[in-house]
Scaffold this active site. Structure first.
Site, PDB file in Angstrom:
ATOM      1  N   GLU A 145       0.860  -1.188   0.000  1.00  0.00           N
ATOM      2  CA  GLU A 145       0.000   0.000   0.000  1.00  0.00           C
ATOM      3  C   GLU A 145       0.893   1.234   0.000  1.00  0.00           C
ATOM      4  O   GLU A 145       1.785   1.361   0.836  1.00  0.00           O
ATOM      5  CB  GLU A 145      -0.915   0.053   1.234  1.00  0.00           C
ATOM      6  CG  GLU A 145      -1.745   1.345   1.232  1.00  0.00           C
ATOM      7  CD  GLU A 145      -2.743   1.484   2.381  1.00  0.00           C
ATOM      8  OE1 GLU A 145      -3.241   0.451   2.870  1.00  0.00           O
ATOM      9  OE2 GLU A 145      -3.002   2.637   2.774  1.00  0.00           O
ATOM     10  N   GLU A 150      -2.821  11.580   1.155  1.00  0.00           N
ATOM     11  CA  GLU A 150      -3.947  11.273   2.025  1.00  0.00           C
ATOM     12  C   GLU A 150      -4.113  12.462   2.961  1.00  0.00           C
ATOM     13  O   GLU A 150      -3.133  12.987   3.480  1.00  0.00           O
ATOM     14  CB  GLU A 150      -3.615  10.003   2.816  1.00  0.00           C
ATOM     15  CG  GLU A 150      -4.664   9.571   3.798  1.00  0.00           C
ATOM     16  CD  GLU A 150      -4.272   8.296   4.554  1.00  0.00           C
ATOM     17  OE1 GLU A 150      -5.153   7.494   4.835  1.00  0.00           O
ATOM     18  OE2 GLU A 150      -3.073   8.121   4.860  1.00  0.00           O
TER      19      GLU A 150
END
Ligand SMILES: *[C@@H]1O[C@H](CO)[C@@H](O)[C@H](O)[C@H]1NC(C)=O
Length: 250
Positions: A145, A150
């Site tokens: 990941e 974000e």
């Protein structure tokens, strides 16, 4: 009554271009025109997450909260009542919003001596409770990941690479003027035949360099979503444009 908490997540454009050992973009995988029209979008993206409508926050994704206009992808979150809980990691998560997520039809596997560049211009909310993200996650198992960008409702932007759930390189930096667009770029490259090095840029400056263990040869999904609450506290807006992805795979 409709509350727009909104978020235009905009994806501008995606390009992907393969390259050989010396980074020279040679192949566009997702073209910059990918948000020009519904047919351009449909050629490159699916709605929702690759696994469905729910994940790890208070938003349930649907097609109605994804919009295309002016070569921009906009994701909007809207409060909702009466939805059944989501389930994640064995826990029930109450759903408080309907929102938008999209995923690239193409999967991304860094080949030996290869790599990809992912870039786009994002207008992302940093309001408490909003959790927009531009990220890569494993097609099979987990990790890989890579959180290429974000925003967890704190006023910061986060860049993360996971080796395991507890072994993660994470870098949070101030995210200036969230009402403006900021360019985000991640360069993924084979480091040593096994691991992938990721250079994270914001507004043209290198922010941090991280390494994902054993990422070479591992297929990844590209997801752009406006999740809510979860890691971020409570609601607000996001927008992305000029998304571009280049592949450097030989
Ligand atoms: C993950 O593994 C890579 C390759 O071994 C290493 O460079 C990196 O520091 C590791 N990350 C963490 C958080 O330990």
């Amino acid at each position: 009554m409709r509350f727009l908490l909104v978020s235009p997540v905009l994806m501008g454009i995606g390009f992907i271009t393969p390259i050989t050992a010396q980074p020279t973009a040679s192949k566009v995988i997702i073209p910059k025109t990918c948000f020009n029209s519904q047919s351009d979008f449909d050629a490159n993206f699916n709605y929702l997450y690759p696994w469905g409508s729910d994940h790890n926050g208070a938003a349930r994704m649907d097609k109605a909260h994804v919009a295309l206009s002016d070569n921009t992808l906009t994701l909007t979150a809207q409060p909702v009542k009466g939805q059944k809980d989501a389930s994640h990691g064995g826990k029930a998560i109450p759903i408080h919003y309907l929102s938008g997520a999209v995923n690239a039809k193409q999967h991304f596997t860094v080949s030996p001596k290869g790599g990809f560049d992912f870039s786009g211009d994002f207008q992302a909310t940093t309001t408490k409770g909003t959790w927009p993200a531009f990220w890569l996650t494993a097609v099979t198992g987990w990790p890989p990941e890579v959180d290429m960008a974000e925003w967890k409702g704190s006023g910061k932007i986060s860049f993360n690479t996971f080796n395991t759930s507890s072994s993660v390189l994470a870098k949070d930096v101030n995210y200036p003027s969230p009402g403006n667009f900021h360019s985000i770029r991640s360069e993924l490259r084979d480091l040593n035949g096994k691991d992938v090095q990721i250079k994270f840029y914001m507004d043209g400056s290198l922010v941090t360099t991280q390494v994902g263990k054993g990422y070479v040869g591992q297929a990844m999904y590209l997801v752009i979503n406006l999740q809510m609450e979860g890691s971020s506290g409570s609601p607000g807006p996001t927008t992305i444009k000029n998304l571009e992805i280049l592949s450097y795979n030989p």
